[in-house]
Design a protein around this motif. Structure first.
Motif, mmCIF file in Angstrom:
data_model
loop_
_atom_site.group_PDB
_atom_site.id
_atom_site.type_symbol
_atom_site.label_atom_id
_atom_site.label_comp_id
_atom_site.label_asym_id
_atom_site.label_seq_id
_atom_site.Cartn_x
_atom_site.Cartn_y
_atom_site.Cartn_z
ATOM 1 N N TYR A 84 12.251 -1.152 -4.255
ATOM 2 C CA TYR A 84 11.738 -0.113 -3.361
ATOM 3 C C TYR A 84 12.879 0.781 -2.858
ATOM 4 O O TYR A 84 12.702 2.005 -2.709
ATOM 5 C CB TYR A 84 11.016 -0.734 -2.171
ATOM 6 N N SER B 38 12.316 -6.339 -2.756
ATOM 7 C CA SER B 38 12.742 -5.199 -1.934
ATOM 8 C C SER B 38 13.726 -4.241 -2.610
ATOM 9 O O SER B 38 13.613 -3.019 -2.433
ATOM 10 C CB SER B 38 13.351 -5.702 -0.624
ATOM 11 N N GLN C 187 7.812 6.352 2.684
ATOM 12 C CA GLN C 187 6.824 5.284 2.523
ATOM 13 C C GLN C 187 7.422 4.068 1.820
ATOM 14 O O GLN C 187 7.154 2.922 2.202
ATOM 15 C CB GLN C 187 5.617 5.813 1.749
ATOM 16 N N LEU C 188 8.215 4.322 0.806
ATOM 17 C CA LEU C 188 8.861 3.221 0.088
ATOM 18 C C LEU C 188 9.846 2.487 0.993
ATOM 19 O O LEU C 188 9.908 1.253 1.000
ATOM 20 C CB LEU C 188 9.575 3.764 -1.152
ATOM 21 N N LYS D 286 8.663 -3.027 6.781
ATOM 22 C CA LYS D 286 7.508 -3.852 7.138
ATOM 23 C C LYS D 286 7.626 -5.288 6.609
ATOM 24 O O LYS D 286 6.988 -6.196 7.136
ATOM 25 C CB LYS D 286 6.215 -3.225 6.605
ATOM 26 N N GLN D 287 8.429 -5.471 5.567
ATOM 27 C CA GLN D 287 8.628 -6.829 5.049
ATOM 28 C C GLN D 287 9.378 -7.705 6.049
ATOM 29 O O GLN D 287 9.378 -8.924 5.908
ATOM 30 C CB GLN D 287 9.399 -6.776 3.724
ATOM 31 N N GLN E 107 7.084 -7.895 -3.863
ATOM 32 C CA GLN E 107 7.919 -8.346 -2.747
ATOM 33 C C GLN E 107 9.413 -8.168 -3.020
ATOM 34 O O GLN E 107 10.233 -8.500 -2.169
ATOM 35 C CB GLN E 107 7.630 -9.824 -2.444
ATOM 36 N N TYR F 83 9.744 2.409 4.254
ATOM 37 C CA TYR F 83 8.989 1.747 5.315
ATOM 38 C C TYR F 83 8.356 0.447 4.824
ATOM 39 O O TYR F 83 8.187 -0.506 5.600
ATOM 40 C CB TYR F 83 7.918 2.687 5.868
ATOM 41 N N HIS F 84 8.019 0.410 3.537
ATOM 42 C CA HIS F 84 7.478 -0.827 2.965
ATOM 43 C C HIS F 84 8.476 -1.969 3.144
ATOM 44 O O HIS F 84 8.093 -3.092 3.495
ATOM 45 C CB HIS F 84 7.174 -0.634 1.476
ATOM 46 N N TYR G 111 14.699 5.755 5.515
ATOM 47 C CA TYR G 111 13.551 6.180 6.322
ATOM 48 C C TYR G 111 13.971 7.297 7.277
ATOM 49 O O TYR G 111 13.289 8.321 7.393
ATOM 50 C CB TYR G 111 13.009 4.982 7.096
#
Length: 300
Positions: free
Chosen positions: A129, A126, A147-148, A154-155, A124, A150-151, A172
């Motif tokens: 990432y 951030s 993808q990283l 999404k948080q 978690q 976007y993770h 992104y």
């Protein structure tokens, strides 16, 4: 910031020793990293040093390290994060700080190894990432970078400090743009249309953030005219990015390319030289200088 550092090397050394001492005096293991990151964006070095002296703790040293990052004082940041790790070998924040130091020094493989460990241990967190996404982007793994980033998206904003959330949106957008550039017609539609919405969301959150100016400047520079490409708008945004953050080397590179498209090679070279003066190891500047064109040469 600069006033404080217009002092002797002795004072800086004393400050560094004080950081190390206070890290051992009052270690704190559970940091509210989101709060500290947002606080760091509002502080200057002098303020952060005073807080660290008045309330010596891992949290105040972490704040100081982040403020050093914002001021491009990489070696001083390294001292702060090393002190944290010395008193708490399990500190995720300190490990990330040192990984980010390595990334900014362009030691990408070493940084990536640490970031992988952090993500496994604290999925978690951030900032790890974001750092990892930058590295994957530079290594041309644009899918991995997206993808990283976007993770983090999404948080959700409520769980991420605003600057890192905006960075995720910008990364992104940038990664999707590069995927579209290298992809076929379908990829250009799917990935290319994801760029502007991400940039626009970032702008709504932090309209005057240098990265937002850079993102829009790059979009207008590199996008085909049919979907909004505009060299004059590119110049306008990239000049704003440089004014907002004179140490952001990528902005100089893309502004150099804008002048290339204007057929002004002299000014283009001036801005490319400025990028390399700010950051001699900057991957984008070296890519354009060497005509490798991994990150798009506008005249090729």
């Amino acid at each position: 910031m600069n006033i404080f550092f217009a002092v002797s090397n002795r004072k800086i050394t004393v400050a560094a020793l004080a950081i190390i001492f206070f890290a051992f005096v009052n270690p704190a293991y559970a940091l509210d990293w989101k709060k500290i990151h947002e606080e760091a964006d509002k502080e200057n070095i002098k303020q952060a040093l005073l807080k660290q002296q008045e309330n010596p703790s891992q949290g105040s040293i972490y704040l100081l390290g982040l403020v050093y990052f914002n001021a491009y004082k990489i070696n001083e940041a390294e001292t702060a994060f090393s002190a944290m790790l010395s008193s708490n070998a399990d500190s995720i924040e300190a490990k990330w700080g040192l990984a980010e130091v390595l990334r900014r020094k362009h030691e990408l493989d070493k940084s990536e190894k640490i970031l992988n460990e952090i993500i496994k241990e604290s999925p978690q967190f951030s900032p790890a990432y974001i750092s990892f996404a930058y590295i994957r982007y530079i290594k041309m793994d644009f899918k991995g970078a997206s993808q990283l980033a976007y993770h983090v998206i999404k948080q959700q904003r409520k769980n991420v400090d605003i600057t890192n959330y905006v960075r995720a949106l910008l990364l992104y957008a940038g990664a999707k743009g590069m995927i579209a550039h290298y992809g076929g017609p379908i990829s250009k539609i799917i990935n290319g249309t994801a760029v502007f919405p991400a940039l626009d969301t970032a702008r709504k959150l932090l309209p005057e953030y240098p990265g937002v100016y850079y993102g829009f400047g790059s979009f207008y520079l590199l996008a085909p005219k049919a979907i909004g490409g505009d060299i004059d708008k590119a110049k306008e945004y990239l000049e704003k990015a440089i004014k907002a953050d004179p140490f952001f080397a990528d902005s100089y590179v893309r502004l150099s390319q804008a002048y290339q498209l204007k057929k002004d090679e002299v000014t283009a070279q001036i801005y490319l030289n400025k990028a390399l003066a700010v950051d001699p190891g900057n991957e984008l500047a070296l890519d354009i200088k060497n005509r490798s064109c991994k990150f798009i040469c506008v005249t090729k």
